[in-house]
Design an enzyme around this catalytic site. Structure first.
Site, PDB file in Angstrom:
ATOM      1  N   LYS A   1      32.692   0.359  23.011  1.00 49.72           N
ATOM      2  CA  LYS A   1      33.599   1.466  22.939  1.00 49.72           C
ATOM      3  C   LYS A   1      32.881   2.781  23.842  1.00 49.72           C
ATOM      4  O   LYS A   1      31.702   3.140  23.355  1.00 49.72           O
ATOM      5  CB  LYS A   1      33.669   2.227  21.501  1.00 49.72           C
ATOM      6  CG  LYS A   1      34.757   3.027  21.217  1.00 49.72           C
ATOM      7  CD  LYS A   1      35.212   4.213  22.096  1.00 49.72           C
ATOM      8  CE  LYS A   1      34.477   5.459  21.524  1.00 49.72           C
ATOM      9  NZ  LYS A   1      34.445   6.509  22.406  1.00 49.72           N
TER      10      LYS A   1
ATOM     11  N   GLU B   1      20.399   5.478  18.187  1.00 43.44           N
ATOM     12  CA  GLU B   1      19.421   6.032  18.968  1.00 43.44           C
ATOM     13  C   GLU B   1      20.350   7.650  19.163  1.00 43.44           C
ATOM     14  O   GLU B   1      21.455   7.784  19.911  1.00 43.44           O
ATOM     15  CB  GLU B   1      19.811   5.621  20.506  1.00 43.44           C
ATOM     16  CG  GLU B   1      19.215   4.109  20.353  1.00 43.44           C
ATOM     17  CD  GLU B   1      17.741   4.033  20.657  1.00 43.44           C
ATOM     18  OE1 GLU B   1      16.923   5.083  20.594  1.00 43.44           O
ATOM     19  OE2 GLU B   1      17.283   2.943  20.894  1.00 43.44           O
TER      20      GLU B   1
ATOM     21  N   CYS C   1      18.830  12.318  26.579  1.00 41.18           N
ATOM     22  CA  CYS C   1      18.336  12.505  25.003  1.00 41.18           C
ATOM     23  C   CYS C   1      16.949  12.816  25.076  1.00 41.18           C
ATOM     24  O   CYS C   1      16.619  13.538  24.029  1.00 41.18           O
ATOM     25  CB  CYS C   1      18.731  11.277  24.335  1.00 41.18           C
ATOM     26  SG  CYS C   1      18.116   9.703  25.228  1.00 41.18           S
TER      27      CYS C   1
ATOM     28  N   GLU D   1      19.762  20.745  20.226  1.00 44.27           N
ATOM     29  CA  GLU D   1      19.606  20.078  21.396  1.00 44.27           C
ATOM     30  C   GLU D   1      20.775  20.691  22.105  1.00 44.27           C
ATOM     31  O   GLU D   1      21.809  20.779  21.774  1.00 44.27           O
ATOM     32  CB  GLU D   1      20.005  18.699  21.022  1.00 44.27           C
ATOM     33  CG  GLU D   1      19.981  17.515  22.220  1.00 44.27           C
ATOM     34  CD  GLU D   1      20.479  16.329  21.927  1.00 44.27           C
ATOM     35  OE1 GLU D   1      21.547  16.172  21.052  1.00 44.27           O
ATOM     36  OE2 GLU D   1      19.560  15.303  22.417  1.00 44.27           O
TER      37      GLU D   1
HETATM   38  P1  NAP Z   1      28.562  11.912  20.642  1.00 42.70           P
HETATM   39  O1  NAP Z   1      29.909  12.811  20.550  1.00 42.70           O
HETATM   40  O2  NAP Z   1      27.908  11.637  19.484  1.00 42.70           O
HETATM   41  O3  NAP Z   1      29.526  10.530  20.970  1.00 42.70           O
HETATM   42  C1  NAP Z   1      28.640   9.303  21.203  1.00 42.70           C
HETATM   43  C2  NAP Z   1      29.803   8.233  20.997  1.00 42.70           C
HETATM   44  O4  NAP Z   1      30.388   8.166  19.647  1.00 42.70           O
HETATM   45  C3  NAP Z   1      31.028   8.429  22.025  1.00 42.70           C
HETATM   46  O5  NAP Z   1      31.693   6.977  22.368  1.00 42.70           O
HETATM   47  C4  NAP Z   1      32.011   9.184  21.094  1.00 42.70           C
HETATM   48  O6  NAP Z   1      33.336   9.079  21.386  1.00 42.70           O
HETATM   49  C5  NAP Z   1      31.623   8.419  19.705  1.00 42.70           C
HETATM   50  N1  NAP Z   1      32.222   9.304  18.475  1.00 42.70           N
HETATM   51  C6  NAP Z   1      32.219  10.593  18.403  1.00 42.70           C
HETATM   52  N2  NAP Z   1      32.796  11.009  17.266  1.00 42.70           N
HETATM   53  C7  NAP Z   1      32.859  10.065  16.724  1.00 42.70           C
HETATM   54  C8  NAP Z   1      33.426   9.741  15.025  1.00 42.70           C
HETATM   55  N3  NAP Z   1      33.679  10.468  14.529  1.00 42.70           N
HETATM   56  N4  NAP Z   1      33.691   8.485  15.033  1.00 42.70           N
HETATM   57  C9  NAP Z   1      33.109   7.368  15.588  1.00 42.70           C
HETATM   58  N5  NAP Z   1      32.766   7.289  16.720  1.00 42.70           N
HETATM   59  C10 NAP Z   1      32.521   8.901  17.294  1.00 42.70           C
HETATM   60  O7  NAP Z   1      27.507  11.879  21.697  1.00 42.70           O
HETATM   61  P2  NAP Z   1      27.882  12.400  23.080  1.00 42.70           P
HETATM   62  O8  NAP Z   1      28.413  13.896  23.132  1.00 42.70           O
HETATM   63  O9  NAP Z   1      28.837  11.514  23.851  1.00 42.70           O
HETATM   64  O10 NAP Z   1      26.554  12.173  23.780  1.00 42.70           O
HETATM   65  C11 NAP Z   1      25.468  13.130  23.791  1.00 42.70           C
HETATM   66  C12 NAP Z   1      24.435  12.700  22.752  1.00 42.70           C
HETATM   67  O11 NAP Z   1      23.906  11.611  22.606  1.00 42.70           O
HETATM   68  C13 NAP Z   1      23.405  13.899  22.469  1.00 42.70           C
HETATM   69  O12 NAP Z   1      22.986  14.273  21.185  1.00 42.70           O
HETATM   70  C14 NAP Z   1      22.122  12.828  22.994  1.00 42.70           C
HETATM   71  O13 NAP Z   1      20.948  13.293  22.574  1.00 42.70           O
HETATM   72  C15 NAP Z   1      22.510  11.466  22.633  1.00 42.70           C
HETATM   73  N6  NAP Z   1      21.997  10.559  23.158  1.00 42.70           N
HETATM   74  C16 NAP Z   1      20.884   9.910  22.804  1.00 42.70           C
HETATM   75  C17 NAP Z   1      20.255   8.760  23.510  1.00 42.70           C
HETATM   76  C18 NAP Z   1      19.229   7.797  22.753  1.00 42.70           C
HETATM   77  O14 NAP Z   1      18.913   6.877  23.471  1.00 42.70           O
HETATM   78  N7  NAP Z   1      18.479   8.574  21.855  1.00 42.70           N
HETATM   79  C19 NAP Z   1      20.675   8.347  24.619  1.00 42.70           C
HETATM   80  C20 NAP Z   1      21.747   9.304  25.287  1.00 42.70           C
HETATM   81  C21 NAP Z   1      22.409  10.337  24.528  1.00 42.70           C
HETATM   82  P3  NAP Z   1      34.025  10.370  22.460  1.00 42.70           P
HETATM   83  O15 NAP Z   1      33.418  10.029  23.622  1.00 42.70           O
HETATM   84  O16 NAP Z   1      35.361  10.165  21.999  1.00 42.70           O
HETATM   85  O17 NAP Z   1      33.534  11.517  21.683  1.00 42.70           O
END
Ligand code: NAP
Ligand code: MG
Length: 496
Positions: free
Chosen positions: A189, A265, A300, A399
């Site tokens: 996804k 992650e 991240c 963050e």
């Molecule tokens: P996000 O909002 O948490 O979304 C990540 C994924 O989860 C997306 O595919 C998102 O879909 C999905 N998602 C969102 N709400 C959900 C729900 N209620 N139920 C199930 N799935 C859901 O994160 P983002 O804004 O895309 O990315 C930024 C974040 O990623 C930051 O916090 C960053 O630190 C973290 N990150 C971590 C790493 C690591 O390796 N630790 C690497 C890169 C990024 P949608 O696109 O539709 O919202």
């Protein structure tokens, strides 16, 4: 001599795959619904993308389970999976220009990095796990001569991968490369903002010979497609990268459904400690700037907290500020651009709201802080630097996921360690010193999954990556990643 690619001309020629990929075929969402996928390069709609929901996820799970049970992939000899994945890596490399362009258009990162960093690392990951999988051995337990205790690894079955938009294909590859190598079926996804490269790569997987149903992509929203995967009763594991907030949802989904394995992650707030005895201040300043401004800070592990020893503070901050100018946002399709657009308007507004909060709470804005290139229609933010930040300020604790650096001053090593660890996150920490003893002592004291000494960018696929504390658990990359996609079976045979 190779002629330079005209990326605008290439972009104009591009067509987009925008449907789900289930059981080896592109299909619309069962509901027929689509959503507008906007390019942050210029704010225009790139494609109407299938908006998948429960029914689509269920179809993908059924296809993935059937493929797993059929055993064409799961039970293939490791060396056979190796060959197919090597072909897959070759095909990704062959289509590097197209995939890089999709990433740039979809989420606004400079084409130079999309190709040279993102797509090349994807190739590396797929190739590395391909090559690894016929070299990992199982174990025999030390039982004594009256028994034989075999410890073997088996694939889990159906793995759901839910990924963010900051490195769309690379974050996906961190999951699908080891998961496929181990013999699982995968349902990916992608983030709603950046589904195009994932949708396209599914076709390359098929072309490489990965059987239908083994690799599926369900684009759509988190609340619908993501949640449906998280709650599905026949998904064996979820590998998630994203925010800490959504990571916690997946734990809940698992607890309220089939207790599927979850690995997370999540977010970070990397401290980057610069000691006065660092060997090369120019390299440290470059590391500090690129550590926060690369990918517009949407990383991240972005080194968003710069901890500087008091006696070098003025000179060092001046150096970082001078370097930040090179990251002034430009056209993502221009090969000279070092910083592109933010992923969308809401991410830009989020970063700008933290600039406001920082000023309100008394930090000193010394560079950037504004939206630029408004005429482009995209969402560009200047490299932004705060000085005189206290670690309990909002900009030092939350963050931001934008190009906003918080500079904090410290007096001695103990204070640096205390400030560095004063966070809910523990993904990465960095430090710069020429004193070997100090480097090791501080590295041990830092509570983070990765500690970088004299750099801010960590290693490649050979080293594990993951978090302490609320940055999550489980490790991507390296052979340790295979732990997430296999389970151990004990076969105990009485010999007496
Ligand atoms: P996000 O909002 O948490 O979304 C990540 C994924 O989860 C997306 O595919 C998102 O879909 C999905 N998602 C969102 N709400 C959900 C729900 N209620 N139920 C199930 N799935 C859901 O994160 P983002 O804004 O895309 O990315 C930024 C974040 O990623 C930051 O916090 C960053 O630190 C973290 N990150 C971590 C790493 C690591 O390796 N630790 C690497 C890169 C990024 P949608 O696109 O539709 O919202
Ligand atoms: Mg999101």
């Amino acid at each position: 001599m190779a002629t330079a690619i005209d990326w605008h001309a290439e972009a104009a020629k591009l067509s987009f795959r925008s449907q789900a990929f289930i059981n080896g075929k592109y299909v619309p969402a069962a509901s027929g619904k689509t959503y507008d996928n906007v390019s942050p390069v210029d704010g225009k709609v790139l494609a109407k993308v299938a908006s998948c929901d429960r029914e689509d996820v269920d179809r993908a799970v059924k296809a993935a389970r059937a493929a797993f049970n059929a055993g064409k992939w799961a039970e293939a000899a490791p060396k056979q999976r190796k060959r197919t994945l090597q072909k897959f890596a070759d095909l990704i490399a062959k289509h590097a220009d197209e995939l890089a362009l999709l990433e740039t258009l979809d989420m606004g990162k400079p084409i130079m990095f999309a190709k040279g960093v993102d797509v090349m690392s994807v190739v590396d990951h797929v190739r590395w796990f391909a090559e690894a999988i016929d070299k990992v051995y199982d174990e025999i337990a030390p039982t004594g001569k009256d028994a034989l205790g075999m410890i073997t690894r088996e694939p889990l079955g159906v793995v759901g991968a839910v990924v963010p938009w900051n490195f769309p294909l690379l974050m996906a590859a961190w999951k699908f490369a080891p998961a496929l190598a181990a013999g699982n079926s995968v349902i990916l996804k992608p983030a709603e903002q950046s589904p195009l490269s994932a949708i396209r790569v599914a076709e390359l997987a098929m072309e490489a010979g990965i059987p239908e149903g083994v690799f599926n992509v369900v684009p759509g929203f988190g609340e619908t497609a993501g949640q449906a995967l998280g709650r599905h009763m026949d998904v064996d594991a979820i590998a998630f990268t994203g925010s800490t907030e959504v990571g916690k949802f997946f734990l809940k989904y698992s607890g309220e459904s089939n207790m599927k394995i979850v690995s997370l992650e999540c977010g970070g707030k990397t401290p980057n400690i610069v000691f006065a005895d660092a060997a090369n201040m120019d390299a440290a300043a470059m590391g500090a700037a690129s550590g926060i401004f690369f990918n517009s800070g949407q990383v991240c592990v972005a080194s968003s907290r710069l901890l500087v020893e008091e006696k070098i503070h003025d000179d060092f901050v001046e150096k970082v500020k001078a370097i930040s100018a090179a990251f002034h946002p430009g056209d993502p399709l221009d090969v000279n651009t070092r910083m592109g657009s933010m992923v969308d308007k809401s991410q830009m507004d989020r970063a700008l709201s933290y600039v406001e909060k920082g000023q309100k709470e008394g930090a000193k804005l010394i560079a950037g802080g504004r939206q630029v290139r408004q005429n482009s229609g995209g969402f560009y933010v200047e490299p932004t630097i705060f000085d005189k930040v206290a670690n309990d300020m909002t900009i030092a604790q939350e963050e931001i996921f934008g190009p906003v650096l918080s500079t904090i001053t410290f007096r001695d090593t103990e204070e640096a360690i205390r400030i560095a660890n004063d966070t809910i996150y523990g993904l990465q920490a960095c430090l710069w010193t020429n004193d070997l003893t100090k480097a090791h002592r501080v590295a041990r004291a830092l509570r983070a999954g990765t500690v970088n000494i004299n750099n801010t960018d960590g290693g490649g696929v050979e080293v594990p990556f993951g978090g302490y504390k609320q940055s999550g658990f489980g490790r991507d990359k390296s052979l340790h990643a295979l732990d997430k996609y296999t389970q151990l079976k004990t076969t105990y045979i009485k010999l007496a």
